[in-house]
Design an enzyme around this catalytic site. Structure first.
Site, PDB file in Angstrom:
ATOM      1  N   ASN A  91      -6.133  -3.137   2.228  1.00 56.92           N
ATOM      2  CA  ASN A  91      -5.970  -4.578   2.389  1.00 56.92           C
ATOM      3  C   ASN A  91      -7.330  -5.245   2.609  1.00 56.92           C
ATOM      4  O   ASN A  91      -8.210  -4.682   3.284  1.00 56.92           O
ATOM      5  CB  ASN A  91      -5.059  -4.884   3.585  1.00 56.92           C
ATOM      6  CG  ASN A  91      -3.604  -4.566   3.315  1.00 56.92           C
ATOM      7  OD1 ASN A  91      -3.166  -4.540   2.170  1.00 56.92           O
ATOM      8  ND2 ASN A  91      -2.840  -4.323   4.373  1.00 56.92           N
ATOM      9  N   ARG A 103       0.833  -1.216   0.000  1.00 58.32           N
ATOM     10  CA  ARG A 103       0.000   0.000   0.000  1.00 58.32           C
ATOM     11  C   ARG A 103       0.868   1.268   0.000  1.00 58.32           C
ATOM     12  O   ARG A 103       0.550   2.242  -0.683  1.00 58.32           O
ATOM     13  CB  ARG A 103      -0.923   0.005   1.215  1.00 58.32           C
ATOM     14  CG  ARG A 103      -2.033  -1.037   1.156  1.00 58.32           C
ATOM     15  CD  ARG A 103      -2.838  -1.033   2.442  1.00 58.32           C
ATOM     16  NE  ARG A 103      -1.981  -1.236   3.593  1.00 58.32           N
ATOM     17  CZ  ARG A 103      -2.160  -0.664   4.781  1.00 58.32           C
ATOM     18  NH1 ARG A 103      -3.166   0.181   4.958  1.00 58.32           N
ATOM     19  NH2 ARG A 103      -1.332  -0.917   5.780  1.00 58.32           N
TER      20      ARG A 103
END
Length: 549
Positions: free
Chosen positions: A496, A478
């Site tokens: 996620n 990320r």
């Protein structure tokens, strides 16, 4: 503090927040300019002060070209910023920096070639000619630094970051005065020491400002912006040229009448030069308020809040009245002591009388230049430049005509009698234009054109829902995608999922999204087994890229 306070906070509060750093910064700038004159006048000679003063009207024109050009460019940058068109905003900033760097090099070269001829044309007294030319030549060497510093300051102001130029001005001012004392007193360099001190201090500030601006621009996620854009240059030029004229009106007028003042001899010139330094400080709050109104107008027009522009103008007028009252009281009560700071106890009677008479008369009229700058800034910030230009030409013409034709016959006082007449006529013309409301229509058309350009850019964008599977959690996926999205100007989000995958939405040009995915695939810690991609509707209001968990 949020960077869009000019379009959100109450008008008076927004203008105060924006203008106070500018006013303080310019006061520091004028303070070290005043220190130049005071140090030269006290530690070198009255003729040295006259030499710096003879150069002042010319050097101030170049300062005004830099400030006016920067203010013109800041209108376009501020408009893009208010409309959240960050790619166009960056392109405008890069274009302005390159254009004005080229202009400064050209003007500096021409100045070095013709400095003596210019000072001769201004009837500079022979006993100060050598020192005046020496001061001017060093000034021209540092002209690129002067231009870049002032243009970069305008860019910060357009982004609502007016405190950053203040910090650099404080540093530059203190450093300049320290160098003045060392080079003039310790090394006995005279007017050359003052000129070298200014050049070195401004050069360091310009370089540091550049790197800080680059750092600030990296915070805006918009992809790779153009380094030079002809359309942005054209739009900036339309506003910059009249802005340069407006900023230069006082200086051009003073240069044209400088020959009249010079004809009264070096003693009168020394007193006049001292008074002009004081006038420059008195104009600072008016100029700061005007700069604030210009950026305030541009940003609120970009955000389509025309009503706030009118409210801001009224708030600015109240600020001008307060500042003018304080200036008037100080000059009328303390004019003698102020002039003695420059001339000392050894000042001649002619020099002291010239300086004091100038300040006593002018103290009553600084409200006029404040009113003029406030209404001029609304017109400039809205892009209504035609009447703005006419008003400033009238101001310049009247001042020059009265001074040149009347001073030789009735005395040097006619030079300063002409000043408030020009200010009043400028205000009357600009305010009449403001009252028609035509500036609103011009602003609306400019915003409409910018929006159509932005819509064309939006039509090239796509938005995709992405699903990544493989070793994509616990490996900095990320953070990597967040960094890449900012680098390539992609907006959206990433998060996620409980099943070990990563979901994201990405909006931008298709090739930019492809680059983000390719870079993720090439990371040695990430192993992507599959990427699911599907087109979804655009989010036209989205700004930036986010990590959701």
């Amino acid at each position: 503090m949020e960077s869009d306070y000019l379009i959100r906070k109450k008008p008076m509060q927004a203008l105060l927040i924006f203008s106070l750093p500018i006013i303080l910064g310019n006061l520091f700038q004028q303070t070290y300019t005043m220190a130049d004159s005071a140090i030269v006048g006290r530690f070198v000679s009255e003729q040295a002060l006259a030499a710096v003063g003879a150069s002042y009207s010319l050097t101030n024109i170049f300062i005004c070209v830099a400030i006016g050009g920067g203010m013109g460019a800041s209108v376009i940058v501020g408009r893009h910023f208010g409309a959240k068109q960050y790619r166009e905003m960056k392109a405008a900033i890069y274009t302005a920096c390159l254009a004005f760097l080229a202009v400064s090099v050209l003007l500096g070269g021409l100045g070095l070639l013709f400095s003596r001829q210019i000072m001769t044309a201004l009837n500079t007294p022979e006993d100060v000619m050598g020192m005046a030319v020496q001061y001017l030549n060093i000034y021209f060497y540092g002209l690129p630094f002067l231009f870049m510093y002032n243009v970069l300051s305008s860019m910060f102001n357009a982004l609502g970051k007016s405190r950053i130029p203040l910090y650099f001005l404080i540093f530059s001012s203190v450093f300049n005065v320290a160098l003045d004392l060392v080079l003039v007193i310790q090394f006995d360099l005279g007017v050359a020491g003052v000129a070298w001190a200014t050049m070195i201090a401004q050069g360091i500030s310009a370089v540091m400002s550049f790197f800080v601006l680059i750092r600030e621009l990296k915070k805006f996620a918009c992809g790779q912006a153009e380094t030079f854009n002809g359309r942005e240059l054209k739009d900036m030029t339309k506003i910059a040229l009249p802005s340069i004229l407006q900023q230069s009106t006082v200086s051009i007028g003073m240069m044209l009448v400088q020959s009249v003042v010079n004809s009264f001899g070096s003693e009168a010139l020394a007193g006049f030069s001292a008074a002009m330094r004081i006038e420059s400080i008195c104009v600072v709050p008016m100029s700061g308020i005007g700069n604030a109104v210009s950026s305030y107008t541009a940003q609120n027009i970009g955000a389509r809040q025309t009503k706030r522009v009118v409210e801001g103008f009224h708030a600015a007028i109240r600020m001008v009245i307060v500042c003018a009252a304080v200036i008037c009281a100080v000059l009328e009560l303390f004019h003698g002591g102020i002039i003695s700071l420059f001339l000392g106890a050894e000042g001649t009677e002619t020099a002291i009388a010239t300086g004091e008479n100038y300040l006593i008369f002018m103290g009553w009229f600084f409200c006029l230049i404040g009113f003029k700058m406030a209404v001029d800034s609304v017109l400039r910030g809205s892009g209504d430049m035609k009447m703005f230009t006419i008003a400033n030409l009238v101001n310049l013409s009247v001042r020059v005509i009265i001074a040149v034709t009347m001073a030789p016959r009735f005395g040097i006082a006619m030079v300063w009698y002409a000043v408030p007449v020009g200010w009043f006529l400028n205000w009357a013309i600009s305010y009449s234009r403001y009252r028609t409301g035509k500036w609103k229509l011009i602003a609306e058309n400019a915003v409409k054109e910018d929006k159509e350009t932005g819509e064309n850019d939006m039509s090239e964008k796509i938005r995709e829902a992405l699903t990544f599977t493989g070793r994509v959690q616990g490996v900095g996926f990320r953070y990597k995608m967040y960094y890449l999205a900012q680098q390539y100007g992609v907006t959206g989000w990433v998060r996620n999922e409980y099943d070990g995958s990563v979901s994201a939405q990405a909006q931008g040009r298709e090739e930019e999204i492809d680059r983000v995915i390719q870079a993720l695939s090439g990371d040695r810690y990430i192993e992507i087994d599959h990427v699911g991609r599907s087109r979804i509707p655009l989010d036209e209001e989205e700004r930036g890229f986010r990590m959701l968990n």
